[in-house]
Write an enzyme that holds these catalytic residues in place. Structure first.
Site, PDB file in Angstrom:
ATOM      1  N   GLU A 173       0.866  -1.190   0.000  1.00  0.00           N
ATOM      2  CA  GLU A 173       0.000   0.000   0.000  1.00  0.00           C
ATOM      3  C   GLU A 173       0.893   1.228   0.000  1.00  0.00           C
ATOM      4  O   GLU A 173       1.806   1.344   0.826  1.00  0.00           O
ATOM      5  CB  GLU A 173      -0.921   0.016   1.215  1.00  0.00           C
ATOM      6  CG  GLU A 173      -1.846   1.226   1.261  1.00  0.00           C
ATOM      7  CD  GLU A 173      -2.737   1.228   2.488  1.00  0.00           C
ATOM      8  OE1 GLU A 173      -2.994   2.326   3.025  1.00  0.00           O
ATOM      9  OE2 GLU A 173      -3.167   0.141   2.920  1.00  0.00           O
ATOM     10  N   GLU A 178      -3.040  11.350   2.850  1.00  0.00           N
ATOM     11  CA  GLU A 178      -4.191  11.119   3.725  1.00  0.00           C
ATOM     12  C   GLU A 178      -4.338  12.372   4.573  1.00  0.00           C
ATOM     13  O   GLU A 178      -3.398  12.769   5.266  1.00  0.00           O
ATOM     14  CB  GLU A 178      -3.965   9.911   4.625  1.00  0.00           C
ATOM     15  CG  GLU A 178      -3.891   8.583   3.903  1.00  0.00           C
ATOM     16  CD  GLU A 178      -3.796   7.429   4.885  1.00  0.00           C
ATOM     17  OE1 GLU A 178      -4.836   6.885   5.276  1.00  0.00           O
ATOM     18  OE2 GLU A 178      -2.653   7.090   5.271  1.00  0.00           O
TER      19      GLU A 178
END
EC number: 3.2.1.178
Length: 321
Positions: A173, A178
């Site tokens: 990932e 974010e």
């Protein structure tokens, strides 16, 4: 014969219009190459059209994107994902955060597991590999996330350990950004997220699991840090990008400026980030942010929406002599 000619002319006009639109979108992405890091000697950047979209149409391009991710179908409670929360309008991909009424269980079934909804857009193709990936984004002014990242599904390999052959599962990932527009839950004893809406929050995760064992998340520290700090993510549009250089190196950029490098863990393999991935564009709730949005918080649709102006991808190709 006359009708056939007319039909052919109309079809040609539509095809010409479609081609011109695609050419225009391609030229915008191509013009943007000047803002990318300098290509290594002997190589040049070219547009990777499979993962590039200006979002200038009236609806999401189904040839490139799933309106609801087939890879991650239920979100982290209390927010799930809804395809109807995803739209394309006025040159932006939009994901709106909403209240669910009534509440739902897994896969939209009756229940009370989920009381909010965001969205999870995913690329149709899952072969995004080494290259540059970037989005221009404005986060929602809520305590739900606004994100842009790459991932893949676990694969099984057999390795020798202690003289025995065992099965292991691993996946990757790559979190490019974010963020949340508002931070409300800050632990005074551990205020790591105090300025989370004003930071380049990026990460690499190497997920590893041995047969019969627990799945572990292996992250890596940032190196060669110039800065972590950014402008508030919900105040205006900004670009968030990464150069996935190779299986061991990822460089991160904010508004075209280099921020830092992350080298994924080599605890289990010498080449941890060597498999292609798909792209995710997601709004969700985090378990560490306890003050999730209320119905009152989400009344203003502009504030409760994350806007993605574009997503652009590039790959390196040898320069022909």
């Amino acid at each position: 014969m006359r009708k056939t000619v007319l039909y052919l002319s109309a079809a040609s006009l539509l095809l010409s219009s479609y081609t011109l639109k695609n050419d225009k979108e391609y030229s915008l992405a191509e013009e943007h190459i000047k803002n990318l890091p300098e290509a290594p000697e002997g190589y040049k950047w070219v547009v990777n059209e499979d993962y590039t979209d200006e979002f200038n149409g009236k609806r999401l391009n189904a040839a490139k994107w799933h309106a609801k991710s087939p890879y991650w179908t239920n979100g982290r409670p209390p927010a799930t994902f809804k395809a109807e929360n995803v739209s394309v309008k006025k040159g932006c991909l939009r994901i709106i955060n909403t209240v669910l009424s009534p509440t739902e269980g897994l896969d939209g079934k009756p229940g009370d597991k989920y009381r909010l909804a965001g969205g999870a857009v995913a690329s149709v193709k899952n072969q995004a590999h080494y290259g540059y990936y970037e989005t221009r984004m404005k986060a929602s002014l809520t305590t739900m996330s606004s994100t842009f990242w790459l991932s893949n599904r676990p694969v099984m390999k057999e390795i020798m350990k202690g003289g025995k052959k065992i099965k292991t599962w691993s996946s990757q990932e790559l979190d490019i950004i974010e963020t949340m527009g508002i931070i409300r839950s800050v632990n005074p004893d551990n205020p790591w997220n105090k300025t989370w809406n004003m930071q380049m929050n990026s990460n690499t995760h190497y997920w590893y699991q041995e047969q019969g064992g627990k799945r572990t998340d292996n992250t890596a520290k940032r190196s060669d840090v110039v800065s972590y700090m950014t402008d508030p993510s919900a105040e205006d549009f900004h670009t968030y990008g990464c150069w996935w250089v190779d299986a061991n190196t990822v460089k991160f950029y904010y508004d075209g400026k280099y921020m830092y490098t992350i080298k994924p863990t080599t605890k289990y393999t010498d080449t941890p980030f060597d498999r292609p991935m798909f792209i995710h564009i997601v709004t969700e709730t985090y378990d560490w942010e306890k003050q999730v949005p209320t119905a009152e918080d989400l009344k203003d649709k502009d504030k409760s929406t994350t806007y993605y102006d574009w997503v652009r991808a590039y790959k390196l190709v040898p320069i022909e002599e």
